[in-house]
Design an enzyme around this catalytic site. Structure first.
Site, PDB file in Angstrom:
ATOM      1  N   ALA A 170      49.083  53.456  19.988  1.00 55.22           N
ATOM      2  CA  ALA A 170      49.557  54.154  20.394  1.00 55.22           C
ATOM      3  C   ALA A 170      49.586  55.627  19.265  1.00 55.22           C
ATOM      4  O   ALA A 170      50.021  56.929  20.314  1.00 55.22           O
ATOM      5  CB  ALA A 170      51.142  53.587  20.819  1.00 55.22           C
ATOM      6  N   GLY A 186      53.760  56.513  23.861  1.00 54.91           N
ATOM      7  CA  GLY A 186      52.462  57.038  24.252  1.00 54.91           C
ATOM      8  C   GLY A 186      52.165  55.857  25.447  1.00 54.91           C
ATOM      9  O   GLY A 186      51.572  56.481  27.164  1.00 54.91           O
ATOM     10  N   ASP A 187      52.187  54.407  25.450  1.00 51.80           N
ATOM     11  CA  ASP A 187      51.690  54.024  26.068  1.00 51.80           C
ATOM     12  C   ASP A 187      52.032  53.910  27.123  1.00 51.80           C
ATOM     13  O   ASP A 187      52.018  53.555  28.767  1.00 51.80           O
ATOM     14  CB  ASP A 187      51.582  52.452  25.704  1.00 51.80           C
ATOM     15  CG  ASP A 187      50.438  52.087  24.567  1.00 51.80           C
ATOM     16  OD1 ASP A 187      49.664  51.209  24.539  1.00 51.80           O
ATOM     17  OD2 ASP A 187      50.547  52.459  23.496  1.00 51.80           O
ATOM     18  N   MET A 188      53.811  53.512  26.921  1.00 47.68           N
ATOM     19  CA  MET A 188      54.779  53.732  28.488  1.00 47.68           C
ATOM     20  C   MET A 188      55.010  55.061  29.137  1.00 47.68           C
ATOM     21  O   MET A 188      54.859  55.145  30.587  1.00 47.68           O
ATOM     22  CB  MET A 188      56.024  52.903  27.613  1.00 47.68           C
ATOM     23  CG  MET A 188      56.045  51.788  27.452  1.00 47.68           C
ATOM     24  SD  MET A 188      57.862  51.451  26.772  1.00 47.68           S
ATOM     25  CE  MET A 188      57.432  52.091  24.996  1.00 47.68           C
ATOM     26  N   ALA A 238      51.535  54.834  31.098  1.00 50.30           N
ATOM     27  CA  ALA A 238      51.599  53.411  31.877  1.00 50.30           C
ATOM     28  C   ALA A 238      52.690  54.575  33.310  1.00 50.30           C
ATOM     29  O   ALA A 238      51.800  54.491  34.943  1.00 50.30           O
ATOM     30  CB  ALA A 238      52.729  52.827  31.620  1.00 50.30           C
TER      31      ALA A 238
END
Length: 768
Positions: free
Chosen positions: A515, A543-545, A548
């Site tokens: 991330a 960033g991951d979310m 997602a």
């Protein structure tokens, strides 16, 4: 799909994302909103037609009657499409999918409260995670809180369309910006739920993984050594090549727990190694060695990124007074439209019909019949791990999808197996809080994909699934005989979402990313710097979310269209798309020469975070006009400043901030926020994880932290559902699976395996 855009800045991003899907978006001007800069207007509204204000109620009803989706946002009292019937909130246009984004939702004791990005970030717990120890909390840059609310609005729109295709009915969909943020904190609230503590400000050092920002010889890089053992051993080998590993080659440092406890020393050695090298060379060597290291990019340098350029990520915006070939803007999270995308600046809608399309979209029925939830009957093969993929499939599960999660002791998901990510020291592989929160509602199958029989079972399962989501390195699925072409043969109409860090193609396609490195590459990290100081970075997996949410949007877009496809989703592109108008500002010469001081805003003064009574307690407030300022100044005992215009307040901002800091410091934060909201001034306490879970009466009234029964933990709270559908609501149906909990049941039900075959596979080490 026809979309009527009635948004303010709470959901600008939602309407923009729908433009990126090819929707026919007509925007109705809202004259009471502050004027946007040219860069802001081009970024948020390019590709739309605009109906000039004023628009009568009858004309607005006609536009809504022609639309498939209405997206509306703002303070509840100012929404034109919402009415209250016998105390219940209802849509004025019941035929439509009507998405309503408000600061705190349409129900609950704070439903009438006001907020901008800063106040939403504070109320949702995100501001608390940024900043330096001992200093004021600081939200992420570039309006990440309201961009999250907008992303959930776009998700809500497509869920509503899918539901209407089945039921023939529209519905009101409630999105609370506070809840969109509270669901995007990674460990910010769940650490309190599972361990009775919450992360605080660290100045950019991750609490649960060994990653941070390091100073290079000529700039900064993001990187670290958490994850698989190779992340450490290969970094150590890199440092040892030039004799710079110091004492880290001693055997004791190879033990992960010892290394974690000695992280401060390890970081000091790594920092000395990094400081002797250029940022660009560190990024290049990191990619070559498949290690998660990246140079911190800026909005100015971002368009030169060879990976983004090779994949046609950037959008060109055409308009009056611009160069003939337009100006460069960040693109969209994934390529729903052919790239490179070219958009025109927002144009006045022609008289008569404002729509480009001849009629609303055709209703499609996937043949699954009416459903309690929009995705009932859709089966998803989940081949993801850690955060981005599991977060995406969690959302799909909430709205009805049957998620088959593939795991193995031979490919160890750090959120199960890494002690630092379990949140509770005594937790094991099945009851760690991180895994439990992000994998609820899924069925777990243990499958050893290092064996050929395991791969054979995987291919058989893929033939029974409508959607496959994976975040392997590019090429892995193809080597397993599961390329998209092969999947489409096994399951015609299948949707494959590949979530590699930087995408399936391009010169950096094999880069390993975390991330923090994605945020660095995207330009977002550079904007976390205080004036004259190094960037702090983000200490949670934003960033991951963001990626997602983009993956969810991609799946829903194809489900709504009734077709399959391969979505090559680059997490870097999803993050870069959240840079807002930063690149356009640089292109048009509107950009800042450096980071903004604190939380200050070009159109709102005062606008910031101020201390209140108690240790490390804070309040965020945002004054959105001269009248609001007069009311605040009178209430705060600042009559000599009450008549100051925006320009004068900006000149005297230091003086105003000092006076407000002294006044707020004597007040209770919760009481003061309620008082200011009563005056029509946006304000909220800067919430900690404990505040959200235990003390927020509004979230409690809306049931945002529901309890699920876990077989090992017992009753445990989980983050709630953000998109609240009035007719086909989502649901949390089960806690996260134990490792391999549903293996036998799934293989029997879907593949018709008998006990003998299961025993043979288990004896061969396939089902573990």
């Amino acid at each position: 799909m026809r979309v009527l855009d009635l948004t303010d800045d709470l959901a600008f991003n939602g309407a923009r994302l729908l433009v990126g899907l090819g929707a026919d978006v007509v925007r109705v001007e809202r004259p009471r909103l502050p004027a946007l800069s040219r860069a802001e207007a081009l970024h948020w509204h390019a590709g739309k037609r605009v109906v000039s204000a004023p628009v009568s109620p009858g004309a607005l009803d006609r536009l809504a009657g022609q639309a498939d989706v209405v997206v509306e946002s703002g303070p509840l009292a100012e929404l034109r499409g919402v009415r209250t019937d016998s105390g219940a909130v209802a849509s004025r246009w019941p035929h439509a999918v009507h998405v309503v984004v408000t600061p705190f939702g349409t129900t609950g004791p704070r439903s009438g409260w006001r907020a901008d990005d800063l106040v939403v970030a504070a109320a949702g717990g995100m501001a608390w995670l940024g900043g330096k120890p001992g200093g004021p909390p600081k939200p992420p840059p570039r309006e990440q809180a309201t961009q999250l609310a907008g992303a959930h609005a776009a998700i809500a729109a497509l869920l509503g369309v899918i539901a209407r295709d089945r039921t023939g009915q529209g519905q009101l969909i409630d999105v609370s910006a506070q809840e969109a943020v509270a669901a995007t904190l990674e460990t910010g609230a769940i650490a309190w739920i599972h361990a009775g503590r919450y992360p605080s400000r660290t100045g950019g050092v991750y609490e649960h993984v060994a990653h941070r920002i390091f100073r290079a010889a000529d700039g900064h890089v993001a990187g670290g050594y958490s994850g698989s053992d190779r992340m450490w051993t290969d970094l150590l080998a890199w440092m040892a090549e030039s004799g710079e590993a110091e004492d880290l080659t001693e055997e004791k440092w190879s033990e992960p727990v010892f290394r974690w406890r000695g992280r401060e020393h390890v970081d000091e050695v790594v920092a000395r190694f990094v400081a002797r090298r250029s940022a660009a060379s560190l990024g290049e060597q990191g990619r070559a060695r498949a290690l998660p290291w990246a140079e911190v990019a800026t909005a100015t340098s971002l368009p030169a990124n060879p990976q983004l350029a090779d994949r046609g990520f950037f959008t060109r915006v055409l308009g009056e007074g611009l160069p003939e070939d337009g100006v460069v803007d960040v693109g969209f999270p994934f390529a729903a439209l052919p790239r490179p995308v070219r958009l025109t600046e927002p144009r006045p809608a022609p008289a008569g019909t404002p729509w480009r399309s001849e009629r609303p979209r055709d209703r499609r029925d996937a043949g699954r019949g009416p459903a309690a939830r929009p995705l009932d009957g859709i089966r998803v093969l989940d081949l993801t791990w850690v955060l981005a993929g599991p977060y995406a499939t969690r959302t799909l599960a909430e709205h009805g999808a049957d998620i088959i999660k593939i795991e193995s002791r031979h490919r160890r998901d750090p959120t199960r197996f890494a002690p630092s990510m379990r949140l509770r020291p005594d937790a094991g592989i099945d009851d760690g809080g991180y895994f439990v929160n992000f994998n609820r509602g899924k069925r777990g199958v243990a499958l050893n994909l290092r064996t050929e029989p395991g791969l054979d079972v995987l291919r058989r399962l893929a033939a029974e699934c409508d959607v496959v989501v994976e975040n392997f390195s590019p090429g892995v699925l193809a080597r397993w005989g599961l390329s998209y072409d092969r999947l489409a043969q096994l399951r015609p109409g299948v949707i494959l979402v590949s979530m590699a860090g930087v995408g399936q193609s391009g010169p950096w396609r094999n880069a390993v990313t975390f991330a923090d490195t994605l945020a660095a590459m995207s330009g977002l990290t550079s904007e976390t710097a205080d004036p004259g100081e190094a960037p702090q970075g983000l200490t949670f997996g934003l960033g991951d979310m963001v990626a997602a949410n983009s993956a969810v949007l991609a799946v829903l877009d194809l489900v709504a269209a009734g077709r399959g496809g391969h979505v090559d989703l680059s997490q870097l592109e999803a993050m870069a798309a959240s840079m807002g108008p930063a690149v356009l500002e640089a292109e048009l010469g509107e950009g800042r020469t450096g980071p903004p001081p604190g939380d200050r805003h070009p159109r709102m003064v005062p606008h910031g975070v101020y201390p209140v009574r108690g240790e490390d307690r804070w309040i965020a407030l945002a004054v959105q006009g001269d009248e609001e300022w007069r009311r605040l100044a009178g209430h705060a005992g600042l009559p000599r400043l009450a008549s100051a215009s925006l320009e004068e307040r900006r000149r005297r901002e230091d003086e105003i901030d000092a006076a407000l800091s002294a006044w707020c410091a004597e007040r209770d934060g919760a009481e003061l926020a309620a008082e200011l909201q009563g005056l029509g001034v946006a304000a909220a306490v800067v919430a900690t994880g404990q505040d959200l879970v235990e003390a927020d009466e509004h979230l409690a009234a809306r049931g945002f932290y529901p309890v699920l029964e876990h077989p090992l933990i017992g009753p445990v709270r989980h983050e709630g559902i953000v998109v609240r559908m009035s007719a086909t609501p989502g649901a949390l149906t089960a806690s996260a699976p134990l490792l391999g909990e549903h293996t036998d049941r799934v293989l029997k039900d879907l593949l018709a395996m008998d006990d003998e075959e299961l025993a043979r596979l288990r004896d061969a080490g396939v089902l573990e």
